[in-house]
Design an enzyme around this catalytic site. Structure first.
Site, PDB file in Angstrom:
ATOM      1  N   ARG A  66       0.749  -1.284  -0.165  1.00  0.00           N
ATOM      2  CA  ARG A  66       0.142   0.004   0.015  1.00  0.00           C
ATOM      3  C   ARG A  66       0.873   1.225  -0.164  1.00  0.00           C
ATOM      4  O   ARG A  66       1.831   1.517   0.578  1.00  0.00           O
ATOM      5  CB  ARG A  66      -0.956   0.012   1.128  1.00  0.00           C
ATOM      6  N   SER A 182     -22.441 -13.822  13.014  1.00  0.00           N
ATOM      7  CA  SER A 182     -21.824 -12.668  12.244  1.00  0.00           C
ATOM      8  C   SER A 182     -21.691 -12.770  10.801  1.00  0.00           C
ATOM      9  O   SER A 182     -21.318 -13.953  10.008  1.00  0.00           O
ATOM     10  CB  SER A 182     -20.402 -12.391  12.714  1.00  0.00           C
ATOM     11  N   LYS A 201     -18.419 -18.289  17.809  1.00  0.00           N
ATOM     12  CA  LYS A 201     -19.229 -17.395  16.837  1.00  0.00           C
ATOM     13  C   LYS A 201     -19.649 -18.379  15.619  1.00  0.00           C
ATOM     14  O   LYS A 201     -19.166 -19.428  15.563  1.00  0.00           O
ATOM     15  CB  LYS A 201     -18.124 -16.510  16.094  1.00  0.00           C
ATOM     16  N   SER A 234     -19.867  -1.214   2.654  1.00  0.00           N
ATOM     17  CA  SER A 234     -19.310  -0.186   1.697  1.00  0.00           C
ATOM     18  C   SER A 234     -18.400  -0.728   0.625  1.00  0.00           C
ATOM     19  O   SER A 234     -18.144   0.150  -0.441  1.00  0.00           O
ATOM     20  CB  SER A 234     -18.352   0.623   2.603  1.00  0.00           C
ATOM     21  N   HIS A 262     -21.513   3.644   7.236  1.00  0.00           N
ATOM     22  CA  HIS A 262     -21.669   4.039   5.889  1.00  0.00           C
ATOM     23  C   HIS A 262     -22.970   4.798   5.450  1.00  0.00           C
ATOM     24  O   HIS A 262     -23.191   5.062   4.557  1.00  0.00           O
ATOM     25  CB  HIS A 262     -21.080   3.074   4.848  1.00  0.00           C
ATOM     26  N   THR A 290     -19.900   5.911  12.873  1.00  0.00           N
ATOM     27  CA  THR A 290     -18.868   6.734  12.942  1.00  0.00           C
ATOM     28  C   THR A 290     -19.153   8.313  12.743  1.00  0.00           C
ATOM     29  O   THR A 290     -20.287   8.755  12.291  1.00  0.00           O
ATOM     30  CB  THR A 290     -17.983   6.367  11.611  1.00  0.00           C
ATOM     31  N   LYS A 293     -17.122   9.903   8.766  1.00  0.00           N
ATOM     32  CA  LYS A 293     -17.592   9.783   7.102  1.00  0.00           C
ATOM     33  C   LYS A 293     -18.537  10.767   6.871  1.00  0.00           C
ATOM     34  O   LYS A 293     -18.007  12.010   6.722  1.00  0.00           O
ATOM     35  CB  LYS A 293     -17.856   8.300   6.895  1.00  0.00           C
ATOM     36  N   THR A 323      -7.907   8.652  26.429  1.00  0.00           N
ATOM     37  CA  THR A 323      -8.260  10.361  26.394  1.00  0.00           C
ATOM     38  C   THR A 323      -9.472  10.235  25.407  1.00  0.00           C
ATOM     39  O   THR A 323      -9.634   9.972  24.500  1.00  0.00           O
ATOM     40  CB  THR A 323      -7.157  10.992  25.663  1.00  0.00           C
ATOM     41  N   THR A 408      -9.162  -5.960   2.472  1.00  0.00           N
ATOM     42  CA  THR A 408     -10.281  -5.251   2.451  1.00  0.00           C
ATOM     43  C   THR A 408     -11.343  -5.861   1.580  1.00  0.00           C
ATOM     44  O   THR A 408     -12.560  -5.694   1.698  1.00  0.00           O
ATOM     45  CB  THR A 408     -10.160  -3.689   1.957  1.00  0.00           C
TER      46      THR A 408
HETATM   47  N1  PLP Z   1     -17.037  -0.047  10.454  1.00  0.00           N
HETATM   48  C1  PLP Z   1     -17.295   0.109   8.870  1.00  0.00           C
HETATM   49  C2  PLP Z   1     -18.054  -0.852   8.209  1.00  0.00           C
HETATM   50  C3  PLP Z   1     -16.068   0.519   8.217  1.00  0.00           C
HETATM   51  O1  PLP Z   1     -16.116   0.835   7.020  1.00  0.00           O
HETATM   52  C4  PLP Z   1     -15.378   1.412   8.987  1.00  0.00           C
HETATM   53  C5  PLP Z   1     -14.192   2.286   8.475  1.00  0.00           C
HETATM   54  O2  PLP Z   1     -14.020   2.313   7.208  1.00  0.00           O
HETATM   55  C6  PLP Z   1     -15.442   1.458  10.510  1.00  0.00           C
HETATM   56  C7  PLP Z   1     -16.401   0.753  11.116  1.00  0.00           C
HETATM   57  C8  PLP Z   1     -14.510   2.128  11.460  1.00  0.00           C
HETATM   58  O3  PLP Z   1     -14.867   3.380  11.205  1.00  0.00           O
HETATM   59  P1  PLP Z   1     -13.774   4.609  11.733  1.00  0.00           P
HETATM   60  O4  PLP Z   1     -13.104   4.819  10.243  1.00  0.00           O
HETATM   61  O5  PLP Z   1     -14.589   5.762  12.408  1.00  0.00           O
HETATM   62  O6  PLP Z   1     -12.835   3.852  12.663  1.00  0.00           O
END
Ligand code: PLP
Length: 451
Positions: A66, A182, A201, A234, A262, A290, A293, A323, A408
């Site tokens: 990367r 999951s 799981k 995503s 997302h 989050t 985004k 923190t 990914t």
């Molecule tokens: N969950 C999913 C599906 C994500 O795609 C991501 C990050 O891309 C996260 C959680 C993590 O979120 P953050 O970027 O706020 O750490």
């Protein structure tokens, strides 16, 4: 050098010379202390330098090493940015892959709120939530997020990743004998949380209701169960059958946990995500999101009932021992969440941009993947080519889109993932599309017959 290393590895450690970075002797130069003291000439399992070099070499060999692009976004002018890749100073580029989907990170209200907070209370929170870092901004934002999802309470974390990891691991530990169900495509942060919980799981096929039911039915009815999934995936840009999963949760008495990372800010009349859009929020036990985004800043959160929030607040190490977010960031998020509760202008413009880009790609015969969402993935299917296309786009056309590769996405499904925002115009899309067609041709890639 090699003979010295052999001597070092055979030597009694107490007699070995200590590494001295100021020692000008040539035998010290260009080598790390780890290799000097613990290695031999390349094959010993204790040659740490060799092991690390091999690990990186494997990534190069697979074409998935990367490279991070060095950019600065231009304040208030997103998607314009500057790229520091060459030697002739920064070059103007257009960003096509940001997760700041609605450009809220550049919104005047967000920037003003952050400036005001900085001037009012300074830069950092000064502590954990328990020790000095529980600012009024944090409390206000948690109320705002609970309201967004129609839940009793919410809890902030330093990122979406941490919120998934901390919450899933803690929830499952608190439920004796818990089994987590999951989705196979769940994000790495959910997988980390599930693994860290140490519980059993079961992985169900992606968005497969029948498979989930099969797994639930096979389980002891008396063990606690938790179904964990995302709303918008995503990378494939598809959406979970949320109501069907909730029906199963009710039938088999399981808790539900949804990652709306997302989708928050992006869907629903107030930006409450797919669960708001589909009227499902009240059926979900924990909604996770989050702040980095669609809300444009940074941080993560969960929203749930007060009992669950109190448990996570009290037991999750990932919440307790760190923190808290800077109040400056929290002030920015507060402005973004409040704005997107009131305004759908950004959401609508973004959806229109995504639809237009998909249309242009499709018409040009580019292999745009089926997508029910705001994300526009273009399948390449090979990491080296995906990187090559991305490199050419950046170097020759000033268009920045990051190649997406394993882990990914699965190997063989490497792709380019476009996220057009409200400010990407049809004209910019035409330029991008014709650049891609030219590159496809140059690399001998197949264009599809236009539908
Ligand atoms: N969950 C999913 C599906 C994500 O795609 C991501 C990050 O891309 C996260 C959680 C993590 O979120 P953050 O970027 O706020 O750490």
């Amino acid at each position: 050098m090699a003979s010295w290393r052999l001597r070092a590895s055979n030597a009694n450690p107490s007699q070995t010379r200590r590494f001295n970075p100021r020692d000008p002797s040539p035998k010290w130069r260009g080598d790390s202390p780890a290799a000097r003291f613990r290695g031999d000439n390349g094959t010993s399992p204790l040659n740490y330098d060799h092991i690390f070099d091999q690990a990186i070499q494997r990534l190069h060999a697979e074409g998935r090493y990367r490279v991070f692009i060095d950019i600065l976004r231009n304040k208030g002018a997103y998607p314009d940015a500057r790229c520091f890749a060459g030697h002739n100073g920064p070059k103007p580029i257009t960003v096509w892959c940001s997760n700041d989907y609605l450009a809220m990170g550049q919104h005047p209200k967000v920037i003003a709120a952050m400036e005001e907070a900085l001037n009012d209370v300074g830069a950092g929170s000064g502590g954990t939530r328990n020790i000095g870092g529980n600012t009024h901004y944090h409390i206000e934002l948690e109320k705002e997020l609970a309201d967004l999802h129609g839940k009793e309470a919410a809890l902030l974390f330093t990122s979406g990743y941490v919120s998934n990891d901390a919450t899933l691991s803690t929830l499952a530990k608190l439920l004796p004998g818990c089994v987590i169900f999951s989705d196979e495509m769940n994000h790495a942060s959910m997988i980390a949380g599930i693994r860290n919980s140490g519980c059993e799981k079961r992985i169900f096929r992606h968005n497969d209701v029948a498979h989930l039911e099969e797994l639930l039915a096979a389980e002891d009815p008396n063990v606690p169960k938790l179904i964990a999934f995302e709303s918008v995936y995503s990378m494939d840009a598809d959406i979970a059958p949320i109501h069907d999963f909730c029906d199963l949760a009710e039938k088999y008495n399981a808790l539900t946990y949804i990652d709306e990372v997302h989708a928050v800010g992006m869907y629903g009349a107030r930006g409450g995500g797919i669960t708001e859009r589909d009227g499902a929020a009240h059926r979900i036990d924990v909604i996770e999101g989050t702040l980095g985004k669609a809300f444009g800043v940074m941080g993560g959160y969960i929203a749930s009932d007060t009992r669950i929030i109190d448990c996570i607040r009290s037991y999750a190490p990932g919440f307790i021992f760190t923190t808290s977010l800077s109040p400056v960031l929290v002030a920015g998020v507060l402005a973004a969440v409040r704005h997107l509760k009131e305004s759908s202008v950004e959401r609508e413009a973004q959806q229109a941009a995504a639809a237009e880009l998909k249309r242009q790609f499709r018409e040009a015969g580019l292999p745009v993947m089926e997508s029910a969402t705001h994300i526009v993935p273009l399948m390449v299917g090979d990491p080296v080519r995906a990187k090559k296309i991305s490199d050419i786009l950046l170097a020759e056309y000033g268009a920045y889109v990051q190649p997406i590769n394993f882990p990914t996405v699965p190997r063989g499904t490497e792709r380019l993932r476009f996220t057009p925002g409200p400010a990407h115009t049809p004209e910019m899309m035409r330029e991008l599309t014709s650049a891609l067609v030219e590159i496809w041709d140059r690399l001998d890639l197949q264009l599809q017959k236009a539908a």
